[in-house]
Enzyme design. Sequence first.
Site, PDB file in Angstrom:
ATOM      1  N   ASP A   1      -0.529  -7.477   0.884  1.00  0.00           N
ATOM      2  CA  ASP A   1       0.156  -6.211   1.196  1.00  0.00           C
ATOM      3  C   ASP A   1       1.667  -6.372   1.217  1.00  0.00           C
ATOM      4  O   ASP A   1       2.356  -5.842   2.094  1.00  0.00           O
ATOM      5  CB  ASP A   1      -0.345  -5.631   2.524  1.00  0.00           C
TER       6      ASP A   1
ATOM      7  N   HIS B   1       0.818  -1.220   0.000  1.00  0.00           N
ATOM      8  CA  HIS B   1       0.000   0.000   0.000  1.00  0.00           C
ATOM      9  C   HIS B   1       0.849   1.267   0.000  1.00  0.00           C
ATOM     10  O   HIS B   1       0.342   2.352  -0.280  1.00  0.00           O
ATOM     11  CB  HIS B   1      -0.974   0.004   1.187  1.00  0.00           C
TER      12      HIS B   1
ATOM     13  N   SER C   1       5.050   0.884   8.202  1.00  0.00           N
ATOM     14  CA  SER C   1       4.587  -0.185   7.317  1.00  0.00           C
ATOM     15  C   SER C   1       5.687  -0.648   6.380  1.00  0.00           C
ATOM     16  O   SER C   1       6.303   0.157   5.681  1.00  0.00           O
ATOM     17  CB  SER C   1       3.381   0.291   6.496  1.00  0.00           C
TER      18      SER C   1
END
Length: 337
Positions: A121, A91, A194
């Site tokens: 992801d 993402h 992330s």
Amino acid sequence: MRLHRPLLALAIALLAGCAQPTGGFQRDGFAVAMGRALPFAVGVYGVAAAEPVAEGAAQGEAERGEPPMPYARVGAGFMIDNEGHVVTAAHVVTDTDEVLVKLADQRVLPATLVGADTDLDIALLRIASPGPVAPPLGRATQLRPGHWVLSVGEPYGLNRSVAAGIVGGTDRHFSDDPELLYLQTDIALNPGNSGGPLINAQGEIVGMNIRTVVGAYGTPGVSLSIPIEIVLSIAAEMRSGGSIARPRLGAEFDDVTPQQAIASGRGTTQGSVVRTVRRGSQAERMGLKPDDVIVAMNDKPIGSSADLARILLGWRQTAGTKLVVLRGGVVLTLKLD
């Protein structure tokens, strides 16, 4: 009672020793362990021409003659070999115009997006800066609840920020992520973490940090990381083909609750209960129904929803797929032609 001076010194030494966690934690904290993995941690920036803004704000910029400013999704990543391959969260880099990677020595390099699996992801990048040595990759399967772990990332743009915590659980599965398993930790992950590495107390990379589950009313939740074995497996497929041709079952499933075990008369929570079945999915084609309890897939026993998710991660051939389910106390075998 007064302690003699030698006994007092001994007591202080013993207390100091008890206060030091074991498993890689020495006098310098985790600095030595961090030193092994830190050179392979990177910042990742998915750059787009302009940030989507409210209509009024865009008009204000135009009236002032200000060009729209480029913006970047800030994330993290890490090298997985000495050939310039970097993994990160999908993402962060999908639907962007350019991907930049910031190395430990502060160099910023453009990166090529080799492939991305948006369902899991996970994205694989390539940079023109192969490392002199391979990164220290460990095994998530060796982690146990209570083990110390560390993270490196760019939370809120804070360069190469480090945090520590412990493993709260392994093989975590959530029904809204049917084909993925997580490591659970209490590390504070924030925007910018992330895709960054999860590191064990020996300085080995054992996972990819991905997100935090926030509790009700914004209370602190648990942080989730993808085990390194899954990350490397998906990255290897991306290197060979650029995309993952993984079939999807099309069903949400979860662990069997104690209440369901008693209500069904089985008295055991073994298996994985089906929550929903998507219309037109492989699951519907097989005849799978909500409340079915899957106890085996392709002759492999299913003890929990994590077992089913693990099998689905490696599922590539649909023809001949077989599920053994319990439905209303009856054992059924469902097949895909």
